[in-house]
Design a protein around this motif. Structure first.
Motif, mmCIF file in Angstrom:
data_model
loop_
_atom_site.group_PDB
_atom_site.id
_atom_site.type_symbol
_atom_site.label_atom_id
_atom_site.label_comp_id
_atom_site.label_asym_id
_atom_site.label_seq_id
_atom_site.Cartn_x
_atom_site.Cartn_y
_atom_site.Cartn_z
ATOM 1 N N LYS A 1 0.830 -1.213 0.000
ATOM 2 C CA LYS A 1 0.000 0.000 0.000
ATOM 3 C C LYS A 1 0.861 1.258 0.000
ATOM 4 C CE LYS A 1 -3.789 2.247 2.502
ATOM 5 N NZ LYS A 1 -4.653 2.232 3.709
ATOM 6 N N LEU A 2 1.904 1.261 0.829
ATOM 7 C CA LEU A 2 2.816 2.407 0.863
ATOM 8 C C LEU A 2 3.511 2.578 -0.479
ATOM 9 C CD1 LEU A 2 4.528 1.951 4.365
ATOM 10 C CD2 LEU A 2 2.658 3.492 3.779
ATOM 11 N N ARG A 3 3.941 1.462 -1.052
ATOM 12 C CA ARG A 3 4.666 1.506 -2.331
ATOM 13 C C ARG A 3 3.762 2.046 -3.440
ATOM 14 N NH1 ARG A 3 6.183 -1.548 -6.893
ATOM 15 N NH2 ARG A 3 8.427 -1.437 -7.318
ATOM 16 N N ASP B 1 10.997 -0.311 14.624
ATOM 17 C CA ASP B 1 11.016 -0.476 16.089
ATOM 18 C C ASP B 1 10.502 -1.856 16.506
ATOM 19 O OD1 ASP B 1 12.022 2.061 16.399
ATOM 20 O OD2 ASP B 1 10.105 2.992 16.865
ATOM 21 N N SER B 2 9.575 -2.409 15.726
ATOM 22 C CA SER B 2 9.008 -3.714 16.076
ATOM 23 C C SER B 2 10.034 -4.838 15.955
ATOM 24 C CB SER B 2 7.799 -4.037 15.190
ATOM 25 O OG SER B 2 8.202 -4.428 13.881
ATOM 26 N N PHE B 3 11.113 -4.605 15.209
ATOM 27 C CA PHE B 3 12.120 -5.655 14.998
ATOM 28 C C PHE B 3 12.781 -6.064 16.308
ATOM 29 C CE2 PHE B 3 16.505 -6.995 13.955
ATOM 30 C CZ PHE B 3 16.214 -8.096 13.164
ATOM 31 N N ALA B 4 12.963 -5.100 17.225
ATOM 32 C CA ALA B 4 13.593 -5.411 18.516
ATOM 33 C C ALA B 4 12.792 -6.470 19.261
ATOM 34 C CB ALA B 4 13.718 -4.147 19.363
ATOM 35 N N VAL B 5 11.449 -6.349 19.189
ATOM 36 C CA VAL B 5 10.583 -7.338 19.829
ATOM 37 C C VAL B 5 10.517 -8.611 18.981
ATOM 38 C CG1 VAL B 5 8.225 -7.844 20.575
ATOM 39 C CG2 VAL B 5 9.198 -5.577 20.952
ATOM 40 N N GLY B 6 10.305 -8.433 17.684
ATOM 41 C CA GLY B 6 10.129 -9.576 16.789
ATOM 42 C C GLY B 6 11.319 -10.500 16.742
ATOM 43 N N ARG C 1 3.440 10.111 6.623
ATOM 44 C CA ARG C 1 2.751 8.869 6.956
ATOM 45 C C ARG C 1 3.652 7.660 6.704
ATOM 46 N NH1 ARG C 1 -1.257 9.643 4.033
ATOM 47 N NH2 ARG C 1 -1.208 8.016 2.436
ATOM 48 N N ILE C 2 4.368 7.685 5.581
ATOM 49 C CA ILE C 2 5.284 6.579 5.277
ATOM 50 C C ILE C 2 6.400 6.517 6.313
ATOM 51 C CG2 ILE C 2 7.019 5.743 3.623
ATOM 52 C CD1 ILE C 2 5.257 6.810 1.375
ATOM 53 N N GLU C 3 6.933 7.674 6.692
ATOM 54 C CA GLU C 3 8.003 7.727 7.693
ATOM 55 C C GLU C 3 7.521 7.150 9.025
ATOM 56 O OE1 GLU C 3 11.250 11.027 9.175
ATOM 57 O OE2 GLU C 3 9.161 11.649 9.032
ATOM 58 N N PHE C 4 6.286 7.486 9.410
ATOM 59 C CA PHE C 4 5.727 6.997 10.664
ATOM 60 C C PHE C 4 5.592 5.468 10.644
ATOM 61 C CE2 PHE C 4 1.960 5.626 13.062
ATOM 62 C CZ PHE C 4 2.295 6.062 14.338
ATOM 63 N N ALA D 1 14.964 2.136 3.162
ATOM 64 C CA ALA D 1 13.801 2.860 2.637
ATOM 65 C C ALA D 1 13.529 4.113 3.457
ATOM 66 C CB ALA D 1 12.575 1.945 2.638
ATOM 67 N N LEU D 2 13.639 4.017 4.778
ATOM 68 C CA LEU D 2 13.422 5.173 5.650
ATOM 69 C C LEU D 2 14.444 6.270 5.347
ATOM 70 C CD1 LEU D 2 12.055 6.570 8.048
ATOM 71 C CD2 LEU D 2 13.636 5.352 9.562
ATOM 72 N N ASP D 3 15.695 5.867 5.119
ATOM 73 C CA ASP D 3 16.745 6.837 4.800
ATOM 74 C C ASP D 3 16.407 7.589 3.513
ATOM 75 O OD1 ASP D 3 19.375 8.033 5.219
ATOM 76 O OD2 ASP D 3 20.002 6.876 3.459
ATOM 77 N N GLU D 4 15.912 6.860 2.514
ATOM 78 C CA GLU D 4 15.564 7.506 1.233
ATOM 79 C C GLU D 4 14.340 8.405 1.378
ATOM 80 O OE1 GLU D 4 17.518 7.418 -1.305
ATOM 81 O OE2 GLU D 4 18.843 5.973 -0.339
ATOM 82 N N ILE D 5 13.354 7.984 2.156
ATOM 83 C CA ILE D 5 12.153 8.801 2.373
ATOM 84 C C ILE D 5 12.522 10.106 3.070
ATOM 85 C CG2 ILE D 5 10.015 8.940 3.731
ATOM 86 C CD1 ILE D 5 9.712 7.336 1.153
ATOM 87 N N GLN D 6 13.424 10.012 4.039
ATOM 88 C CA GLN D 6 13.867 11.221 4.744
ATOM 89 C C GLN D 6 14.637 12.151 3.822
ATOM 90 O OE1 GLN D 6 15.810 9.369 8.128
ATOM 91 N NE2 GLN D 6 13.990 9.559 9.410
ATOM 92 N N LYS D 7 15.367 11.594 2.858
ATOM 93 C CA LYS D 7 16.046 12.421 1.853
ATOM 94 C C LYS D 7 15.031 13.147 0.978
ATOM 95 C CE LYS D 7 20.242 9.586 1.328
ATOM 96 N NZ LYS D 7 20.974 8.683 0.391
ATOM 97 N N VAL D 8 13.975 12.415 0.563
ATOM 98 C CA VAL D 8 12.926 13.019 -0.262
ATOM 99 C C VAL D 8 12.228 14.128 0.521
ATOM 100 C CG1 VAL D 8 10.753 12.621 -1.501
ATOM 101 C CG2 VAL D 8 12.560 10.887 -1.564
ATOM 102 N N LYS D 9 11.949 13.850 1.787
ATOM 103 C CA LYS D 9 11.279 14.829 2.640
ATOM 104 C C LYS D 9 12.125 16.092 2.785
ATOM 105 C CE LYS D 9 9.077 15.051 7.204
ATOM 106 N NZ LYS D 9 8.867 14.335 8.481
ATOM 107 N N PHE D 10 13.425 15.916 2.984
ATOM 108 C CA PHE D 10 14.330 17.062 3.087
ATOM 109 C C PHE D 10 14.358 17.835 1.777
ATOM 110 C CE2 PHE D 10 18.596 18.886 2.494
ATOM 111 C CZ PHE D 10 18.658 19.735 3.590
ATOM 112 N N GLY D 11 14.380 17.104 0.656
ATOM 113 C CA GLY D 11 14.387 17.751 -0.655
ATOM 114 C C GLY D 11 13.129 18.554 -0.896
ATOM 115 N N LEU D 12 12.012 18.016 -0.435
ATOM 116 C CA LEU D 12 10.734 18.715 -0.602
ATOM 117 C C LEU D 12 10.708 19.993 0.227
ATOM 118 C CD1 LEU D 12 7.973 18.311 -2.012
ATOM 119 C CD2 LEU D 12 7.173 17.211 0.076
ATOM 120 N N GLU D 13 11.250 19.928 1.430
ATOM 121 C CA GLU D 13 11.245 21.085 2.337
ATOM 122 C C GLU D 13 12.248 22.159 1.904
ATOM 123 O OE1 GLU D 13 12.055 19.101 5.973
ATOM 124 O OE2 GLU D 13 9.960 18.495 6.330
ATOM 125 N N THR D 14 13.267 21.774 1.144
ATOM 126 C CA THR D 14 14.298 22.734 0.705
ATOM 127 C C THR D 14 14.178 23.069 -0.779
ATOM 128 O OG1 THR D 14 15.846 20.890 0.362
ATOM 129 C CG2 THR D 14 15.935 22.037 2.487
#
Length: 462
Positions: free
Chosen positions: A163-165, A210-215, A200-203, A407-420
């Motif tokens: 769904k995110l993809r 975070d769930s990996f620590a438990v899983g 939303r994707i970042e969240f 994927a999170l690293d790339e999303i954060q790059k896109v987010k930074f690019g959008l904000e700048t």
């Protein structure tokens, strides 16, 4: 390229048993099965409906090998998506081998490890994360790991990623469209909506990461090191937890000279208890090696249980506090359970004083099995099982975890690019990389090396 040949393997564990199941899958699976099967009602397997059972005999020319039940599953309505038959024969290893050898002579080849599930993936019956969950389901040995594997195999994790993809892919298409009309200086992608999507994707990605620590600990079992001085009852506690005489118990200090491990399921969660050698100054070479291994096991453990003889606290209380501080300082991030053993020897006043000196102490008598259930409950409290109760997606696979981080690293790059106000062509590169990492999880992006690494870890016959 999807293979077309027919493969055969034993689908049940090797060795003698009441019943064994031999599985054949491939374009000619039913034809090959028909060539060795003689129905008691003279039926031809090739003309029978899918998902039907047939009683008869496996024949090697005129020789009867066994009386069997044959199940027919016609593709694409089968596990692999191909024509499949399963022969339920008697569990003699001789019979199993005779039937498999006969099928090999008739045109089958032996299946590689995981090849049935690989074909299910290649034929679109499962995505890659669901295929990996099959292996996790087979190896699950407690309620929690079983629940996680079932949830993933049903597509809970892959549906969330897909769904995110899809949403990200829609915006990526609009960004690409803008590049085609760069000279007109138009925007097809609503930047406000795009920013909301990225948040939303970042969240979701952070929650899954975070769930990996438990899983991971649920999947592999939570290692718990039982440590303390010699002869304080560590082995007795292990035996009480397991409810069996697993470790040797003796009045002689230093009896346990090596680590002893065993597993126990508490509240559906697997715990791996490690009874270590007693910690003390010693000149005994063998015992000193055991003590060194104790600290190695503490390093590997998720939880540390520190046990001491509560009846000796008056004499050794100061030394005990020094040992506790040493462990706390050396392993500050590990949960530490402090247990006073042999509490059945204490008077009420001594219990009050001990609790005042060490507020979070748990008093037990391992020998009398008093307080053992309280210890189990405390260990269980260290595991966040809320996600299990709420049926949330929990990540247990290291490969998925790695792709989610990327994927999170790339999303954060896109987010930074959008904000700048970064140019669309540069943002498009980061979006493509994020989509690639999503695809790596579900198998929309793959390669032969990746598939080989995943499926060779499966058992033959699955």
């Amino acid at each position: 390229m999807i293979p077309q040949d027919s493969i055969v393997a034993l689908a049940t564990p090797s060795g003698a048993g009441a019943i064994a199941v031999i599985r054949i899958s491939g374009k000619d699976a039913i034809t090959i099965g028909n060539s060795v099967f003689k129905s008691i009602k003279n039926k031809e397997l090739t003309t029978q409906k899918t998902h039907t059972l047939h009683l008869g005999h496996i024949m090697d020319d005129s020789k009867t090998l066994d009386e069997v039940l044959v199940s027919i599953f016609k593709g694409p309505n089968s596990y692999t998506g191909e024509n499949t038959i399963e022969i339920s024969c008697h569990g003699s290893t001789y019979i199993q081998q005779q039937i498999i050898q006969l099928l090999l002579r008739k045109g089958c080849r032996m299946a590689d490890p995981g090849e049935f599930t690989l074909r299910a993936f290649l034929n679109g019956k499962l995505d890659l994360s669901q295929a990996e969950a099959v292996a996790d389901l087979i190896s699950s040995d407690n309620e929690a790991s079983h629940q996680i594997a079932m949830q993933q195999m049903r597509g809970g994790f892959s549906n969330e990623i897909a769904k995110l993809r899809e949403e990200l892919l829609n915006f990526a298409s609009l960004i690409e469209l803008e590049l085609d009309f760069a000279e007109e200086d138009v925007e097809f992608a609503d930047r406000t909506q795009f920013h909301e999507l990225l948040n939303r994707i970042e969240f979701v990605l952070k929650r899954l990461i975070d769930s990996f620590a438990v899983g991971n600990v649920i999947k592999n079992g939570i290692p718990v090191a039982i440590v303390g001085e010699p002869n304080v009852g560590k082995s007795t506690l292990l035996n009480a937890l397991l409810n069996e005489e697993r470790a040797i118990v003796s009045e002689i200090a230093g009896t346990t000279r090596d680590t002893i491990e065993d597993e126990l399921v508490i509240g559906g969660i697997g715990f791996r208890f490690i009874d270590t050698a007693g910690i003390r100054e010693t000149e005994d070479v063998v015992e000193s090696i055991g003590i060194r291994k104790t600290f190695e096991k503490i390093e590997q453990a998720q939880v540390v249980v520190f046990l001491f003889d509560s009846s000796e606290f008056k004499v050794s209380g100061l030394k005990l506090k020094v040992e506790l501080e040493k462990i706390k300082n050396q392993f500050p991030l590990k949960p530490l359970v402090i247990i006073g053993n042999k509490a059945d020897k204490l008077e009420e006043k001594e219990i009050v004083n001990l609790k005042a000196e060490i507020p979070k102490i748990l008093l037990i008598s391992a020998k009398e099995k008093q307080g053992v259930e309280e210890l189990k409950n405390q260990l269980l409290s260290f595991v966040n099982t809320g996600a299990l109760r709420n049926n949330e997606t929990i990540v247990t696979n290291t490969r998925h975890y790695d792709s989610l981080l990327k994927a999170l690293d790339e999303i954060q790059k896109v987010k930074f690019g959008l904000e700048t106000n970064l140019s669309s062509d540069l943002m498009a590169l980061d979006i493509k990389e994020a989509l690639y990492q999503f695809g790596m999880i579900t198998g929309q992006v793959t390669n032969d090396e990746l598939l080989g690494n995943i499926f060779t870890n499966f058992c033959i016959g699955k």
